[in-house]
Write a protein that holds these residues in place. Sequence first.
Motif, PDB file in Angstrom:
ATOM      1  N   TYR A 173       0.823  -1.205   0.000  1.00 38.55           N
ATOM      2  CA  TYR A 173       0.000   0.000   0.000  1.00 38.55           C
ATOM      3  C   TYR A 173       0.854   1.251   0.000  1.00 38.55           C
ATOM      4  CZ  TYR A 173      -4.102  -2.834   0.622  1.00 38.55           C
ATOM      5  OH  TYR A 173      -5.102  -3.747   0.414  1.00 38.55           O
ATOM      6  N   ARG A 174       0.311   2.318  -0.556  1.00 39.55           N
ATOM      7  CA  ARG A 174       1.028   3.576  -0.710  1.00 39.55           C
ATOM      8  C   ARG A 174       1.244   4.293   0.620  1.00 39.55           C
ATOM      9  NH1 ARG A 174      -1.406   8.614  -4.175  1.00 39.55           N
ATOM     10  NH2 ARG A 174       0.235  10.086  -3.694  1.00 39.55           N
ATOM     11  N   TYR A 175       0.295   4.173   1.514  1.00 39.04           N
ATOM     12  CA  TYR A 175       0.332   4.896   2.783  1.00 39.04           C
ATOM     13  C   TYR A 175       0.916   4.023   3.891  1.00 39.04           C
ATOM     14  CZ  TYR A 175      -2.566   8.306   0.435  1.00 39.04           C
ATOM     15  OH  TYR A 175      -3.025   9.253  -0.445  1.00 39.04           O
ATOM     16  N   PRO A 176       1.507   4.647   4.896  1.00 34.50           N
ATOM     17  CA  PRO A 176       2.060   3.878   6.019  1.00 34.50           C
ATOM     18  C   PRO A 176       0.967   3.124   6.782  1.00 34.50           C
ATOM     19  CG  PRO A 176       2.850   6.151   6.065  1.00 34.50           C
ATOM     20  CD  PRO A 176       1.785   6.078   5.026  1.00 34.50           C
ATOM     21  N   SER A 177       1.359   2.088   7.449  1.00 35.06           N
ATOM     22  CA  SER A 177       0.398   1.261   8.178  1.00 35.06           C
ATOM     23  C   SER A 177      -0.318   2.037   9.272  1.00 35.06           C
ATOM     24  CB  SER A 177       1.113   0.046   8.780  1.00 35.06           C
ATOM     25  OG  SER A 177       2.112   0.453   9.685  1.00 35.06           O
ATOM     26  N   GLN A 178       0.350   3.020   9.871  1.00 36.99           N
ATOM     27  CA  GLN A 178      -0.283   3.819  10.919  1.00 36.99           C
ATOM     28  C   GLN A 178      -1.437   4.642  10.368  1.00 36.99           C
ATOM     29  OE1 GLN A 178       3.044   3.952  10.324  1.00 36.99           O
ATOM     30  NE2 GLN A 178       3.919   2.930  12.094  1.00 36.99           N
ATOM     31  N   VAL A 179      -1.310   5.150   9.158  1.00 37.24           N
ATOM     32  CA  VAL A 179      -2.374   5.943   8.539  1.00 37.24           C
ATOM     33  C   VAL A 179      -3.574   5.052   8.226  1.00 37.24           C
ATOM     34  CG1 VAL A 179      -3.010   7.303   6.515  1.00 37.24           C
ATOM     35  CG2 VAL A 179      -0.799   7.652   7.615  1.00 37.24           C
ATOM     36  N   SER A 215     -18.532   9.217   8.576  1.00 41.59           N
ATOM     37  CA  SER A 215     -18.624   8.751   7.197  1.00 41.59           C
ATOM     38  C   SER A 215     -17.217   8.687   6.605  1.00 41.59           C
ATOM     39  CB  SER A 215     -19.500   9.694   6.375  1.00 41.59           C
ATOM     40  OG  SER A 215     -18.854  10.940   6.223  1.00 41.59           O
ATOM     41  N   PHE A 216     -17.129   8.080   5.437  1.00 42.83           N
ATOM     42  CA  PHE A 216     -15.830   8.009   4.767  1.00 42.83           C
ATOM     43  C   PHE A 216     -15.336   9.406   4.401  1.00 42.83           C
ATOM     44  CE2 PHE A 216     -17.720   3.808   3.405  1.00 42.83           C
ATOM     45  CZ  PHE A 216     -17.008   3.069   4.325  1.00 42.83           C
ATOM     46  N   LYS A 217     -16.249  10.287   4.033  1.00 43.88           N
ATOM     47  CA  LYS A 217     -15.864  11.658   3.696  1.00 43.88           C
ATOM     48  C   LYS A 217     -15.412  12.425   4.933  1.00 43.88           C
ATOM     49  CE  LYS A 217     -18.227  12.181  -0.607  1.00 43.88           C
ATOM     50  NZ  LYS A 217     -18.840  13.100  -1.537  1.00 43.88           N
ATOM     51  N   ASP A 218     -16.005  12.135   6.087  1.00 45.62           N
ATOM     52  CA  ASP A 218     -15.543  12.756   7.331  1.00 45.62           C
ATOM     53  C   ASP A 218     -14.092  12.361   7.623  1.00 45.62           C
ATOM     54  OD1 ASP A 218     -17.981  13.990   7.804  1.00 45.62           O
ATOM     55  OD2 ASP A 218     -18.711  12.360   9.097  1.00 45.62           O
ATOM     56  N   ILE A 219     -13.798  11.098   7.423  1.00 44.22           N
ATOM     57  CA  ILE A 219     -12.436  10.615   7.667  1.00 44.22           C
ATOM     58  C   ILE A 219     -11.470  11.223   6.655  1.00 44.22           C
ATOM     59  CG2 ILE A 219     -10.969   8.558   7.731  1.00 44.22           C
ATOM     60  CD1 ILE A 219     -13.498   7.061   8.733  1.00 44.22           C
ATOM     61  N   GLU A 220     -11.922  11.352   5.405  1.00 40.58           N
ATOM     62  CA  GLU A 220     -11.104  12.012   4.387  1.00 40.58           C
ATOM     63  C   GLU A 220     -10.749  13.432   4.821  1.00 40.58           C
ATOM     64  OE1 GLU A 220     -11.461  13.255  -0.334  1.00 40.58           O
ATOM     65  OE2 GLU A 220     -13.257  12.729   0.786  1.00 40.58           O
ATOM     66  N   GLU A 221     -11.721  14.158   5.359  1.00 39.92           N
ATOM     67  CA  GLU A 221     -11.478  15.526   5.806  1.00 39.92           C
ATOM     68  C   GLU A 221     -10.573  15.582   7.036  1.00 39.92           C
ATOM     69  OE1 GLU A 221     -15.250  17.395   6.379  1.00 39.92           O
ATOM     70  OE2 GLU A 221     -15.779  17.249   4.264  1.00 39.92           O
ATOM     71  N   LEU A 222     -10.752  14.649   7.979  1.00 38.95           N
ATOM     72  CA  LEU A 222      -9.882  14.612   9.158  1.00 38.95           C
ATOM     73  C   LEU A 222      -8.437  14.346   8.768  1.00 38.95           C
ATOM     74  CD1 LEU A 222     -12.077  12.616  11.707  1.00 38.95           C
ATOM     75  CD2 LEU A 222     -11.307  14.975  11.933  1.00 38.95           C
ATOM     76  N   ALA A 276      -7.115  14.960   5.814  1.00 34.96           N
ATOM     77  CA  ALA A 276      -6.645  16.116   5.042  1.00 34.96           C
ATOM     78  C   ALA A 276      -6.218  17.251   5.966  1.00 34.96           C
ATOM     79  CB  ALA A 276      -7.730  16.582   4.084  1.00 34.96           C
ATOM     80  N   ALA A 277      -6.913  17.414   7.085  1.00 35.10           N
ATOM     81  CA  ALA A 277      -6.539  18.442   8.051  1.00 35.10           C
ATOM     82  C   ALA A 277      -5.172  18.165   8.661  1.00 35.10           C
ATOM     83  CB  ALA A 277      -7.589  18.537   9.150  1.00 35.10           C
ATOM     84  N   ARG A 278      -4.752  16.915   8.611  1.00 32.49           N
ATOM     85  CA  ARG A 278      -3.442  16.526   9.128  1.00 32.49           C
ATOM     86  C   ARG A 278      -2.396  16.394   8.024  1.00 32.49           C
ATOM     87  NH1 ARG A 278      -7.388  15.003  12.206  1.00 32.49           N
ATOM     88  NH2 ARG A 278      -7.164  14.787  14.453  1.00 32.49           N
ATOM     89  N   GLY A 279      -2.773  16.803   6.796  1.00 36.12           N
ATOM     90  CA  GLY A 279      -1.825  16.790   5.692  1.00 36.12           C
ATOM     91  C   GLY A 279      -1.757  15.502   4.913  1.00 36.12           C
ATOM     92  N   ILE A 280      -2.706  14.603   5.125  1.00 36.38           N
ATOM     93  CA  ILE A 280      -2.729  13.321   4.422  1.00 36.38           C
ATOM     94  C   ILE A 280      -3.878  13.362   3.419  1.00 36.38           C
ATOM     95  CG2 ILE A 280      -2.972  10.829   4.649  1.00 36.38           C
ATOM     96  CD1 ILE A 280      -2.059  11.270   7.621  1.00 36.38           C
ATOM     97  N   ILE A 281      -3.531  13.426   2.148  1.00 40.14           N
ATOM     98  CA  ILE A 281      -4.540  13.523   1.099  1.00 40.14           C
ATOM     99  C   ILE A 281      -4.882  12.112   0.623  1.00 40.14           C
ATOM    100  CG2 ILE A 281      -5.107  14.504  -1.147  1.00 40.14           C
ATOM    101  CD1 ILE A 281      -4.611  16.535   1.166  1.00 40.14           C
ATOM    102  N   VAL A 282      -6.104  11.723   0.893  1.00 40.55           N
ATOM    103  CA  VAL A 282      -6.590  10.392   0.519  1.00 40.55           C
ATOM    104  C   VAL A 282      -8.074  10.520   0.181  1.00 40.55           C
ATOM    105  CG1 VAL A 282      -7.054   9.745   2.919  1.00 40.55           C
ATOM    106  CG2 VAL A 282      -6.673   7.975   1.253  1.00 40.55           C
ATOM    107  N   SER A 283      -8.538   9.774  -0.796  1.00 44.38           N
ATOM    108  CA  SER A 283      -9.947   9.869  -1.177  1.00 44.38           C
ATOM    109  C   SER A 283     -10.805   9.015  -0.249  1.00 44.38           C
ATOM    110  CB  SER A 283     -10.145   9.434  -2.623  1.00 44.38           C
ATOM    111  OG  SER A 283     -10.001   8.039  -2.735  1.00 44.38           O
TER     112      SER A 283
END
Length: 59
Positions: free
Chosen positions: A10-16, A30-37, A39-46
């Motif tokens: 996987y592209r992202y570290p196991s901790q993420v 929701s999945f979009k809520d987690i995406e936003e959380l 992103a607020a920490r600098g991790i861009i994921v869909s």
Amino acid sequence: MKNTKVYASYRYPSQVISHAVWLYHRFTLSFKDIEELLAARGIIVSYETVRNWCLKFGN
């Protein structure tokens, strides 16, 4: 997480990944809520990626 070989391809570290799956299953987010959380920490994921992680790694 001790067994990081599960996340080896996987592209992202196991901790993420494990944190995103934990957020989804622990709280009513929701999945979009987690995406936003993340992103607020600098991790861009869909949200689709988060959904796939939860389907694969959420027990």
